[in-house]
Design a protein around this motif. Structure first.
Motif, short mmCIF file in Angstrom:
data_model
loop_
_atom_site.label_atom_id
_atom_site.label_comp_id
_atom_site.label_asym_id
_atom_site.label_seq_id
_atom_site.Cartn_x
_atom_site.Cartn_y
_atom_site.Cartn_z
N LEU A 29 43.23 38.13 31.97
CA LEU A 29 42.07 38.94 32.35
C LEU A 29 40.86 38.08 32.67
N ILE A 30 40.68 37.01 31.91
CA ILE A 30 39.57 36.09 32.17
C ILE A 30 39.76 35.42 33.53
N ILE A 32 41.51 36.59 36.09
CA ILE A 32 41.31 37.59 37.13
C ILE A 32 39.82 37.83 37.37
N ALA A 33 39.04 37.95 36.30
CA ALA A 33 37.60 38.17 36.45
C ALA A 33 36.95 36.97 37.14
N LEU A 34 37.37 35.78 36.78
CA LEU A 34 36.82 34.57 37.40
C LEU A 34 37.16 34.52 38.89
N LEU A 36 37.85 37.08 40.84
CA LEU A 36 37.08 38.11 41.53
C LEU A 36 35.65 37.65 41.76
N PHE A 37 35.06 36.98 40.77
CA PHE A 37 33.70 36.48 40.90
C PHE A 37 33.60 35.42 41.99
N TYR A 40 34.12 37.12 45.40
CA TYR A 40 32.95 37.88 45.79
C TYR A 40 31.84 36.95 46.27
#
Length: 46
Positions: A29-30, A32-34, A36-37, A40
């Protein structure tokens, strides 16, 4: 534009490979969030 899409696809692939190695949902999850950031910022950033 193609370079940005390639950059994002590369990091998604790196994240998938790391997920195969770690087998840990929290780390996944970390990552994936990284990704995505980063994606973006590359796509919508300056």
């Amino acid at each position: 534009m193609k370079k940005i899409i390639g950059f994002i696809a590369f990091f998604v692939a790196v994240g998938m490979l790391i997920m195969l190695v770690t087998h840990n949902r929290l780390i996944g999850l970390i990552i994936i969030a990284l990704l995505l950031f980063v994606g973006y910022n590359c796509f919508c950033g300056e």
